[in-house]
Design a protein around this motif. Structure first.
Motif, PDB file in Angstrom:
ATOM      1  N   GLU A 551      40.842   9.837  91.039  1.00  0.00           N
ATOM      2  CA  GLU A 551      39.836  10.267  92.237  1.00  0.00           C
ATOM      3  C   GLU A 551      38.675  10.895  91.648  1.00  0.00           C
ATOM      4  O   GLU A 551      37.570  10.501  92.076  1.00  0.00           O
ATOM      5  N   ALA A 552      38.728  11.654  90.298  1.00  0.00           N
ATOM      6  CA  ALA A 552      37.419  11.876  89.844  1.00  0.00           C
ATOM      7  C   ALA A 552      36.658  10.786  89.282  1.00  0.00           C
ATOM      8  O   ALA A 552      35.634  10.777  89.213  1.00  0.00           O
ATOM      9  N   ALA A 553      37.331   9.862  88.612  1.00  0.00           N
ATOM     10  CA  ALA A 553      36.390   8.721  88.217  1.00  0.00           C
ATOM     11  C   ALA A 553      35.866   7.886  89.213  1.00  0.00           C
ATOM     12  O   ALA A 553      34.770   7.635  89.164  1.00  0.00           O
ATOM     13  N   LEU A 554      36.567   7.846  90.254  1.00  0.00           N
ATOM     14  CA  LEU A 554      35.864   7.354  91.657  1.00  0.00           C
ATOM     15  C   LEU A 554      34.604   7.841  92.006  1.00  0.00           C
ATOM     16  O   LEU A 554      33.656   7.339  92.371  1.00  0.00           O
ATOM     17  N   ALA A 555      34.905   9.304  92.052  1.00  0.00           N
ATOM     18  CA  ALA A 555      33.770  10.224  92.430  1.00  0.00           C
ATOM     19  C   ALA A 555      32.476   9.986  91.554  1.00  0.00           C
ATOM     20  O   ALA A 555      31.282  10.020  91.955  1.00  0.00           O
ATOM     21  N   GLN A 556      33.006  10.064  90.197  1.00  0.00           N
ATOM     22  CA  GLN A 556      31.813  10.056  89.342  1.00  0.00           C
ATOM     23  C   GLN A 556      31.042   8.523  89.450  1.00  0.00           C
ATOM     24  O   GLN A 556      29.761   8.542  89.591  1.00  0.00           O
ATOM     25  N   GLN A 557      31.829   7.424  89.711  1.00  0.00           N
ATOM     26  CA  GLN A 557      31.287   6.167  89.953  1.00  0.00           C
ATOM     27  C   GLN A 557      30.329   6.156  91.294  1.00  0.00           C
ATOM     28  O   GLN A 557      29.301   5.675  91.419  1.00  0.00           O
TER      29      GLN A 557
END
Length: 921
Positions: A551-557
C-alpha cells in the motif's frame, strides 16, 4: 348492472343455427342448454315481483319483457338448431379458454387477472354454479373491489327465491362491506333489507343495516347523502305513531354533519316540519356549514385529480390528523385505501394510528388483517399484525402457523432458500441473503426447539461454505450455539477451524479459544491452542506487513504521478504564457484600429493607435513626439531595410479598396464572425457555403490597417429570403472553428439588440450534461442517451475556437423520458469521467447597467469610471499625485462628502493687473 343470467341469455340470443346435417344428440344438448339459460334468466322477474317497489328495477337490469324476448329467442334456437353456425365456434373457444384459465390457476392460484377473466367467461356461458365457486375461491385469497362485489350480489339477488336464499345474500353483504369502505354496497344492502321487512324481525334488521351504514359512510362528504336520504325515505314510509320523531332525529343528525348539498336538506326540513326548527338545530347547521368550507378545498382537489390521487389523500389525511376527529380520520384513511390498496406505507400509517390512538380490538385487528391480504409481500405488515394479535390477547393457536408439523416448517425454510437461489442469485447475480439469516434462524430452531444439533451443524457448515468462513463474528455465532446446545468437543473443533480460516479479526477468535482452554481444557489442549494461535497470528502479522508495504508503494507511485502531473501542468502553463505574450505583441497593433463598419479611412490620424514598425510620412511628426511638443519637426528615424520592406508590404495591402457599409441593405445582409484569422481568401472560401442559400451579391471581408484579416465579414444576398436561410448556417465549422452567422443590425441605432439562438428558460424535456470527456463525440453521447427515450437533438457546447467544453444539451421527445434519463444517467461514468445530468434551466443573464441608471436624481450625468489596462484596482486608490490631477468640467464628487461644483479656471491677468498687485504690497 346486468346479471349472470342476463349475460347467458344474451349469449343464447346470439346463438347460431346449426347445420342441417348436425347430429341429433348434439342438437338436443344445445336445446337443453338454451332452456337452462332461459330458466335462469326467467328467475329474475319473479324475484323482482316478490321484492317490492323499493328495489331499483334499472340497477338490476331485469324486466319481464326481457324475459319474454329471451324465452322467444331460446325457443327459436330450440326449434331451428341449424341457424347461426358461427356461434358454436365462439362457444367452443370460450370453453377452451375456461379450461386454460382453470389449468393456470391450478399452477398459480395467486394470479389475480386469471380469476377475473375466468369469472367473466363463466358468467358469459351461464355456468352459475361454477361462477359462484370461482368467486368464492377468489374472495378467499383476494379482497374484492366494489364492482366485483356488486356484480356478485346482483347475480345472487336475482336467483334468491326464499328465506334461506335471502339469508345467504345477507351473509354475502356482510362479507362485502368488510373488504373496503363502499357506500354503494351499503346503499344496496339497505335497499335489499327493505324487501325483507315482512319477515320476522325485518324492521329491526333494516334499521340496524342503515345505522351501521351511517356509522361507516355517513360522514362521507360526497356519497354519504344518499344513505341519509334512503334512511329517511324508509322511515317516512312506515305507518307508525313514532315515525315523526324518528324522521326529526334523522334530519337533525344529518344537518349537524358537513355534507355536500346541505342547503337543500335544510330547506327540505323546513318544508317538511310543521313546527319551527329549534335554535340548537340551526346553530349546529351553521357550524357544519363553516366546517364544510374548510373541507371543500381538499374535496375539490380529489375531484379534479386523477386516480389513485395518493398525494391529495395524504394532504387530506394530514389535515384531518391536525383536527383530531377519530371518526373522520378513520373515514379518510378508508377512502384513500380504496384507490391505494397496494401501497404498504399507507396501510402501515393507518394501522399505526389505530394501534396508538383508538386501540379498539375489533377495529385494529380487522385493519391489520385487511392490510396483509392486500400486501402479503410486506414483512412489516405481518410483524405488526402478529404484535397486534399478541397485544390484544388473541389465542396462540390463531397466531401460530396453520400447520404444526415439523416437516412442513422445514419444507418452508427449504422453499425460501430455493426461491432466493432461483429468483435472486441466478437472475441478479447477487445473494439475496448474504449473512444467511434464514439458515441461522433455521439452525437455531433445530437446536433449541427440536434438539437436533446434527441438523444445526449441517446448516452451519453450509453457511460457512457460502463465503462466511473468513468472518470472525460468524464463527463466534456458531460457537455460542454449540456452547448453549452442543458439547465442549464440538466447541473446540469449531474454534480451531475459526483460527485457521478467519482473516478479518483473528485475534478475537484466538482469545476465545485460549479462554475456553484455560477454563475447561487440559494442559495438552492448552499447549496445542497456544501453538496454533501464535503460529496463526505470526502469519497474519507477516501478511499485514506485506500489505502495508504494498500500500505504501502504491501511495508513493500515486504521489510521483501527482508530482509529474504538476510539473507537466507548470511547463504547459509556462509555454502557454510564452505563446500568449508573443500573440499579444503580434496583435497589439490591431486592437481598435478600425470601426465596426469598415470605415477606417474616416478616422483622424491623431485618434489612431500607434502601429508597431510603422513610419510616419516625411515632414510629419508622430503625435506625442518631441517634435510635436516643441513645435519643430525632427528628422525621421532611419529604419532597417527589412522593416522598411515590411512596412511597404503592409502599405500595399492597405491599398485594398474599402467600401462603406450601406445600412439600407441590412435586410439582405448577414454578419459572419468568429472566422479563423489565418483564412487565406475569405471571400473565395465563404462564397460556396452561402451560395447554397441563394444568389450572393458580395462577400466583403474586413481587414486591419496592416492588411490582416480580422475574422469577420459581411455577406450580401440578392433576396431577403436567402439572407434568412443563411442564418441556418450558424455554428457551422469552417477550418475547425464554428462560424457565427447573425442578422446585420446597426448597434449604434439598436444598442439592446442581441442574438442568442438557444432558449434560456426552463425546458423540462431537455437535459444539461456536464463533466463529459473532451474526446466524447455527438454519436457516442447519442448512443448512451437513446437507451432512455427518443432523442430529438444533441448539442455539444464548444468555445469560440471550436474546442469542446465538456458540456452538452440533450433534447428528448417529452418530459417523462427526460426525467427517466436524469435518474438513470446522473452520476454515470464515461471514460473515467463522472458526468452530472440535470433538467436544462440556465441561470438568468445579468442585464448590463444602462447609462440612465448611473445618473443620480437631480444631478448631471456622472462620467464613466476609467480604469487601467488591468481593470479596477483592488485597493481603489489613485496613484496620481494631487498636484497633477486635473479637475473635470463636470460636477466633482468630494471624497466622503456631497457633490460640490468643480473649481472654475481663473481668468487671465493683464500687465495692469500685475502692476496693481505690486502696488498693494
Amino acid at each position: 348492472m346486468a346479471t349472470a343470467a342476463a349475460a347467458s341469455a344474451s349469449e343464447a340470443e346470439a346463438e347460431p343455427k346449426a347445420g342441417p346435417e348436425a347430429e341429433g344428440e348434439q342438437d338436443e344438448a344445445k336445446a337443453a342448454r338454451a332452456r337452462r339459460k332461459v330458466l335462469s334468466r326467467a328467475v329474475a322477474p319473479a324475484t323482482y315481483k316478490t321484492m317490492g317497489p323499493e328495489w331499483d328495477q334499472q340497477e338490476e337490469g331485469v324486466s319481464e319483457s326481457d324475459g319474454d324476448e329471451e324465452y322467444a329467442m331460446a325457443s327459436s334456437a330450440e326449434s331451428s338448431p341449424g341457424e347461426y353456425e358461427w356461434g358454436y365456434d365462439e362457444e367452443e373457444k370460450n370453453q377452451l379458454e375456461i379450461e386454460r384459465l382453470e389449468e393456470q390457476l391450478s399452477i398459480n392460484v395467486y394470479d389475480y387477472n386469471c380469476h377475473v377473466d375466468l369469472i367473466r367467461l363463466l358468467r358469459l356461458e351461464g355456468e352459475l354454479t361454477k361462477v359462484r365457486m370461482a368467486r368464492q375461491k377468489m374472495s378467499e385469497i383476494f379482497p374484492l373491489t366494489e364492482e366485483l362485489w356488486l356484480e356478485w350480489l346482483h347475480d345472487e339477488i336475482s336467483m334468491a327465491m326464499d328465506g334461506l336464499d335471502r339469508e345467504h345474500v345477507y351473509d354475502l353483504f356482510e362479507r362485502a362491506v368488510k373488504d373496503y369502505i363502499c357506500p354503494n354496497i351499503w346503499l344496496e344492502y339497505g335497499q335489499y333489507s327493505v324487501g325483507g321487512i315482512g319477515q320476522k324481525g325485518g324492521l329491526e334488521k333494516v334499521r340496524s343495516v342503515f345505522e351501521r351504514a351511517l356509522s361507516s359512510v355517513g360522514l362521507h362528504m360526497t356519497k354519504g347523502l344518499a344513505i341519509w336520504e334512503a334512511y329517511r325515505e324508509f322511515e317516512s314510509a312506515i305507518v307508525e305513531a313514532a315515525r315523526l320523531e324518528k324522521v326529526h332525529s334523522l334530519f337533525r343528525r344529518q344537518l349537524a354533519i358537513p355534507l355536500y348539498d346541505m342547503e337543500a336538506t335544510f330547506a327540505e326540513y323546513e318544508e317538511w316540519s310543521e313546527d319551527p326548527i329549534p335554535e340548537s338545530v340551526i346553530q349546529s347547521y351553521n357550524k357544519a356549514l363553516q366546517q364544510l368550507e374548510k373541507y371543500k378545498p381538499y374535496e375539490e382537489a380529489l375531484l379534479q385529480a386523477e386516480a389513485p390521487r395518493l398525494a391529495e389523500y395524504q394532504a387530506y389525511i394530514d389535515f384531518e390528523m391536525k383536527i383530531g376527529d377519530p371518526a373522520r380520520i378513520q373515514l379518510i384513511f378508508e377512502r384513500a385505501l380504496v384507490e391505494n390498496c397496494l401501497v404498504p406505507d399507507l396501510w402501515i400509517r393507518y394501522s399505526q394510528y389505530l394501534d396508538r390512538q383508538l386501540k379498539v380490538k375489533d377495529l385494529v385487528l380487522s385493519a391489520h388483517s385487511r392490510a396483509v391480504r392486500n400486501c402479503p409481500w410486506t414483512v412489516a405488515l405481518w410483524s405488526r399484525y402478529l404484535l397486534a394479535l399478541e397485544r390484544h390477547g388473541v389465542e396462540h393457536r390463531v397466531i401460530s402457523d396453520s400447520s404444526k408439523e415439523l416437516e412442513e416448517l422445514r419444507s418452508a425454510f427449504a422453499r425460501a432458500l430455493e426461491y432466493l437461489k432461483q429468483e435472486v442469485e441466478e437472475r441478479f447475480s447477487e445473494s439475496g441473503d448474504p449473512s444467511c439469516l434464514i439458515m441461522q434462524n433455521w439452525a437455531r430452531i433445530e437446536a433449541r426447539l427440536c434438539n437436533n444439533m446434527q441438523k444445526a451443524r449441517e446448516l452451519w457448515d453450509s453457511i460457512m461454505t457460502r463465503g462466511n468462513a473468513k468472518f470472525a463474528n460468524m464463527w463466534l455465532e456458531y460457537y455460542n450455539l454449540e456452547r448453549a446446545h452442543g458439547d465442549t468437543q464440538h466447541c473446540r473443533k469449531a474454534l480451531h477451524r475459526a483460527v485457521q480460516c478467519t482473516s478479518d479479526y483473528p485475534e478475537h477468535v484466538c482469545e476465545v479459544l485460549l479462554t475456553m482452554e484455560r477454563t475447561e481444557g487440559t494442559l495438552e489442549d492448552w499447549d496445542i491452542a497456544v501453538q496454533k494461535t501464535e503460529t496463526r497470528l505470526a502469519r497474519v502479522n507477516e501478511q499485514r506487513i506485506k500489505a502495508a508495504e504494498k500500500e505504501a508503494a502504491l501511495a508513493q507511485q500515486e504521489e510521483e504521478k501527482v508530482e509529474q502531473r504538476k510539473r507537466a501542468r507548470a511547463e504547459k502553463k509556462a509555454l502557454k504564457k510564452k505563446q500568449k505574450t508573443r500573440g499579444a505583441d503580434k496583435h497589439r497593433a490591431d486592437e481598435d484600429d478600425e470601426k465596426e463598419w469598415g470605415d477606417d479611412e474616416e478616422e483622424q490620424p491623431s485618434k489612431r493607435r500607434r502601429v508597431e514598425n510603422s513610419v510616419p510620412p516625411a515632414g510629419e511628426a508622430e503625435p506625442g513626439s518631441e517634435a510635436d511638443l516643441s513645435g519643430s519637426s525632427a528628422p525621421a528615424a532611419t529604419e532597417p531595410p527589412s522593416e522598411l520592406k515590411e512596412v511597404r508590404g503592409g502599405a500595399r495591402r492597405r491599398d485594398v479598396p474599402k467600401v462603406p457599409h450601406d445600412s439600407s441593405k441590412d435586410g439582405v445582409t448577414v454578419f459572419v464572425s468568429n472566422l479563423p484569422y489565418g483564412l487565406g481568401e475569405p471571400a473565395a472560401t465563404l462564397r460556396p457555403l452561402f451560395e447554397a442559400c441563394g444568389d450572393v451579391v458580395e462577400v466583403r471581408p474586413i481587414f486591419s490597417n496592416r492588411g490582416d484579416f480580422r475574422g469577420y465579414c459581411y455577406v450580401e444576398f440578392r433576396e431577403e429570403a436567402a439572407a434568412l436561410q443563411a442564418l441556418q448556417l450558424d455554428r457551422q465549422s469552417v477550418e475547425g472553428r464554428p462560424m457565427f452567422v447573425s442578422p446585420c443590425v446597426d448597434k449604434s441605432k439598436n444598442p439592446d439588440f442581441k442574438v442568442f439562438r438557444y432558449s434560456t428558460a426552463l425546458e423540462k424535456h431537455k437535459l444539461f450534461v456536464s463533466g463529459l470527456p473532451f474526446s466524447c463525440t455527438k454519436e457516442e453521447l447519442e448512443e448512451i442517451c437513446k437507451a432512455h427515450g427518443t432523442v430529438k437533438d444533441i448539442r455539444l457546447v464548444t468555445n469560440r475556437a471550436g474546442k469542446p467544453k465538456g458540456l452538452a444539451y440533450v433534447e428528448y421527445e417529452n418530459e417523462l423520458q427526460a426525467s427517466q434519463a436524469v435518474l438513470k444517467m446522473d452520476g454515470m461514468t464515461i471514460r473515467e469521467n463522472v458526468i452530472k445530468v440535470a433538467i436544462s434551466n440556465p441561470p438568468q443573464r445579468k442585464v448590463p447597467e444602462k447609462p440612465e441608471a448611473r445618473k443620480a436624481p437631480g444631478s448631471a450625468l456622472l462620467p464613466r469610471q476609467v480604469y487601467g489596462a488591468r481593470g479596477k484596482g483592488r485597493t481603489q486608490l489613485s496613484l496620481l499625485p494631487r498636484a497633477l490631477q486635473r479637475p473635470s468640467a463636470a460636477t466633482a464628487q468630494a471624497e466622503n462628502g456631497p457633490a460640490t461644483p468643480a473649481t472654475t479656471e481663473a481668468p487671465k491677468m493683464s500687465n495692469a493687473d500685475f502692476a496693481k498687485l505690486l502696488l498693494r504690497k
